[in-house]
Design an enzyme around this catalytic site. Structure first.
Site, PDB file in Angstrom:
ATOM      1  N   CYS A  99       0.656   1.973  -3.260  1.00  0.00           N
ATOM      2  CA  CYS A  99      -0.651   1.601  -3.006  1.00  0.00           C
ATOM      3  C   CYS A  99      -1.856   2.385  -3.568  1.00  0.00           C
ATOM      4  CB  CYS A  99      -0.938   1.254  -1.487  1.00  0.00           C
ATOM      5  SG  CYS A  99      -1.989   0.183  -0.943  1.00  0.00           S
ATOM      6  N   THR A 100      -2.831   2.637  -2.840  1.00  0.00           N
ATOM      7  CA  THR A 100      -3.790   3.218  -3.405  1.00  0.00           C
ATOM      8  C   THR A 100      -3.702   4.713  -3.526  1.00  0.00           C
ATOM      9  OG1 THR A 100      -4.972   3.322  -1.261  1.00  0.00           O
ATOM     10  CG2 THR A 100      -5.814   1.518  -2.579  1.00  0.00           C
TER      11      THR A 100
END
Length: 226
Positions: A99-100
């Site tokens: 993800c981020t």
């Protein structure tokens, strides 16, 4: 092999616990949940997770891993965290994220010149740091392995285990955890979501996205080669 998994306030726990569930099944791996200290860390929904070691007593990573979450905004300009990741990355066999979390690696200068992915809502922002954004579930580029949003953490971990220990063992793990996704609805990615659903999600997240991009631009401007 030591797997150093970064903990931090307001992370998305599934970014961490999805891969943890897979990696913990391999006796060759020793997993370390690491933060600045060993006090309980609250994820973005209030779940408390206990670090197993601090930055100061963390072993050298063979695999360095960063999950994503709302809390990355604070990490992007936290030199203690960025320096820790840089030091660990120097001798790590694999440098990874879900993800981020890839934006944190990027802010540390660890994805410049690499293909990488993250959550679809932030994917273009990887380019601010000289990375090449790729809209794929899992992206391998040399010793960098990045996963897309949240649920892709399991895909990421199985891919990493296949790279380390072969597809047969990874397939057996996939069966043991009965990872056989059949979502109740189509539309789990921008490419398959209806325009109405996509617009609704963007409306909810636009303000946060704008604030995060401000921080990302500052972090990118501050980045020097490492």
């Amino acid at each position: 092999m030591h797997v150093v998994m970064l903990l931090y306030p307001n992370l998305t726990q599934l970014d961490l616990t999805g891969p943890y569930e897979v990696l913990a099944r391999y006796k060759e791996l020793s997993l370390h949940l690491v933060w600045k200290d060993v006090e309980p860390v609250r994820d973005g929904s209030g779940l408390r997770i206990l670090p197993s070691c601090s930055f100061a007593d963390c072993p050298q990573a063979d695999i360095l891993f960063v999950p994503g979450g709302l809390g990355i905004a604070a990490l992007l300009e936290d030199q203690q965290v960025l320096d820790f990741l840089r030091r660990q990355a120097e001798n790590a066999r694999y440098i990874t994220s879900v993800c981020t979390g890839s934006l944190v690696l990027a802010a540390a200068g660890l994805l410049s010149g690499y293909r990488a992915t993250c959550h679809w809502s932030a994917l273009p922002q990887l380019a601010l740091f000289g990375a090449e954004p790729v809209a794929e579930r899992v992206v391998h580029d040399r010793n960098r392995i990045t996963g897309a949003g949240v649920t892709s953490g399991i895909d990421f971990a199985l891919s990493l285990m296949a790279a380390l220990f072969g597809e047969d063992r990874a397939k057996a793990t996939q069966l043991m955890i009965e990872y056989d996704p059949a979502p109740p609805f189509a539309g789990g990615s921008p490419s398959s979501a209806s325009p109405e659903t996509l617009a609704a999600v963007r409306a909810i997240t636009n303000a946060f996205q704008a604030k995060r991009e401000e921080v990302l631009r500052r972090a990118a401007a501050a980045l020097t080669p490492h």
